[in-house]
Design an enzyme around this catalytic site. Structure first.
Site, PDB file in Angstrom:
ATOM      1  N   THR A   1       0.825  -1.209   0.000  1.00  0.00           N
ATOM      2  CA  THR A   1       0.000   0.000   0.000  1.00  0.00           C
ATOM      3  C   THR A   1       0.861   1.263   0.000  1.00  0.00           C
ATOM      4  O   THR A   1       0.611   2.200  -0.769  1.00  0.00           O
ATOM      5  CB  THR A   1      -0.922   0.001   1.223  1.00  0.00           C
ATOM      6  OG1 THR A   1      -0.148  -0.294   2.395  1.00  0.00           O
ATOM      7  CG2 THR A   1      -2.020  -1.053   1.091  1.00  0.00           C
TER       8      THR A   1
ATOM      9  N   PHE B   1      -7.277   5.684   4.226  1.00  0.00           N
ATOM     10  CA  PHE B   1      -6.926   4.701   5.248  1.00  0.00           C
ATOM     11  C   PHE B   1      -8.177   4.142   5.923  1.00  0.00           C
ATOM     12  O   PHE B   1      -8.126   3.681   7.060  1.00  0.00           O
ATOM     13  CB  PHE B   1      -6.012   5.326   6.295  1.00  0.00           C
ATOM     14  CG  PHE B   1      -4.700   5.801   5.749  1.00  0.00           C
ATOM     15  CD1 PHE B   1      -3.685   4.903   5.463  1.00  0.00           C
ATOM     16  CD2 PHE B   1      -4.485   7.153   5.505  1.00  0.00           C
ATOM     17  CE1 PHE B   1      -2.471   5.336   4.961  1.00  0.00           C
ATOM     18  CE2 PHE B   1      -3.271   7.602   5.001  1.00  0.00           C
ATOM     19  CZ  PHE B   1      -2.265   6.692   4.719  1.00  0.00           C
TER      20      PHE B   1
ATOM     21  N   CYS C   1      -7.176   2.158   9.382  1.00  0.00           N
ATOM     22  CA  CYS C   1      -5.844   1.557   9.276  1.00  0.00           C
ATOM     23  C   CYS C   1      -4.998   1.868  10.501  1.00  0.00           C
ATOM     24  O   CYS C   1      -4.778   3.036  10.837  1.00  0.00           O
ATOM     25  CB  CYS C   1      -5.154   2.072   8.015  1.00  0.00           C
ATOM     26  SG  CYS C   1      -3.456   1.520   7.844  1.00  0.00           S
TER      27      CYS C   1
END
Length: 374
Positions: free
Chosen positions: A165, A292, A299
């Site tokens: 990511t 996120f 996240c």
């Protein structure tokens, strides 16, 4: 992060002033080295040995998982292991699990040996702690430690979610800066103000001062969010725009579309890092920008990711000017586990004209550090 970024810059120097090349894999391997050392306290040297068994297993597993997601007829374990890639899946999974377990076992042995040393406290304090340190010392409310399987699952999640990511986000930022010279000049100006001609490592204080670079990263994540979609399950009945959504229903959120809402981002296809300056973003809806995810299940590593991206990008851009060699319509986006371009990110690098040198302390700094020399 600084150590691995320096290795990346050395590898990129081989391509500078010469050729158009795909930078996607270079940046991805750097991110993998960083997250592996951060998560497990062990360097796998992905940048110097991309053919290692572990590195190959990481990428094979990503491909295998994505292919299975696209084929509902293989969602059944029985069908998958008889007719699909189940055996290949297990072979690669065994490589990953064996590596994680061997590292954690060696870690426990090392901690046990340190505990018998009278200088243990001094030694542990000086050692850089990895995510694995915290997992091995973590306990629940009853004081029970995590099981070996629990630890392995957490480390594997951190490894997989933590490198692809961030690597994708940095590659998209490089492409966008290479396509917008004026914004790249602003980043170079900020870097020169913070670092001058010094080639010193990036510090935490430096990261706080790299405000425009952070805006560039966020705008890149707005246009090309690393995770193309994520899901949530409704825990209670609710109404959305007059439609009743029952408890237990699943919702799929697509940040790529959400981030292009003109109510929150006028001219949404334009690359404008200034959108994320405090004066321009303070009144924006908190869920208009969710690279996120958001809420209780957002996240866990988003601050770490932004820190890593600022360190690596600042290292690259202190040394090079970037020119993108693809138009946006040539990128051909692929929404796999992450949002990536089908043929990578093609760029050309030119070494910056100002020569970077080790930072030399000023006379005032010398006098402040050594009063006796006044």
């Amino acid at each position: 992060m600084n150590e691995q970024s320096d290795i990346l810059v050395q590898k990129l120097e081989k391509h500078s002033d010469k050729e158009t090349f795909n930078c996607f894999s270079h940046i991805t391997l750097c991110a993998l080295d960083i997250i592996c050392e951060t998560a497990m306290g062990k360097n796998i040297y992905a940048q110097s040995n991309s053919d290692s068994e572990y590195v190959k297993a990481v990428y094979r597993m990503s491909d295998i998982i994505h292919r299975r997601q696209k084929m509902p007829w293989f969602w059944s374990d029985l069908v998958y292991y008889v007719f699909g890639e189940g055996r290949k899946h297990n072979r690669n999974l065994k490589i990953l699990h064996s590596f994680t377990e061997s590292v954690s076992n060696n870690f426990v042995i090392r901690l046990d040996s340190l505990s018998s040393d009278s200088d243990t406290d001094h030694t542990v304090k000086k050692k850089r702690k990895a995510f694995l340190d915290m997992l091995l010392n973590a306990t629940d409310e009853q004081g029970n430690c995590l099981s070996q399987e629990n630890i392995r699952e957490e480390v594997d999640t951190f490894m997989f979610e933590g490198h692809d990511t961030t690597a994708a986000a940095m590659n998209w930022a490089i492409h966008l800066l290479g396509s917008h010279p004026e914004e790249q000049r602003k980043v170079h100006k900020e870097l020169d103000e913070v670092f001058g001609t010094s080639d010193r490592p990036v510090s935490m204080e430096d990261l706080k001062r790299l405000r425009y670079l952070e805006c560039v990263i966020k705008e890149s994540l707005r246009l090309f969010p690393s995770v193309p979609f994520f899901g949530r399950t409704f825990c209670e009945d609710c109404n959305i725009n007059g439609f009743k959504v029952p408890k237990g229903a699943n919702a799929i959120i697509i940040p790529y579309a959400l981030h292009r809402d003109p109510r929150h981002f006028p001219d949404p296809e334009e690359f404008r890092p200034e959108r994320f300056l405090p004066e321009n973003s303070s009144k924006r809806h908190p869920f208009a920008f969710v690279p996120f995810s958001a809420g209780l299940r957002n996240c866990i590593g988003q601050r770490f990711a932004l820190m890593e991206e600022k360190v690596i990008l600042s290292k690259i851009l202190r040394h090079f000017q970037v020119e993108a060699k693809q138009q946006r319509d040539e990128l051909r986006l692929v929404g796999e586990l992450i949002l990536r371009p089908e043929s990578g990110i093609l760029i050309q690098l030119t070494k910056r004209t100002q020569k970077l040198m080790p930072e030399v302390p000023t006379l005032l700094q010398v006098l402040e550090d050594h009063p006796s020399s006044r």
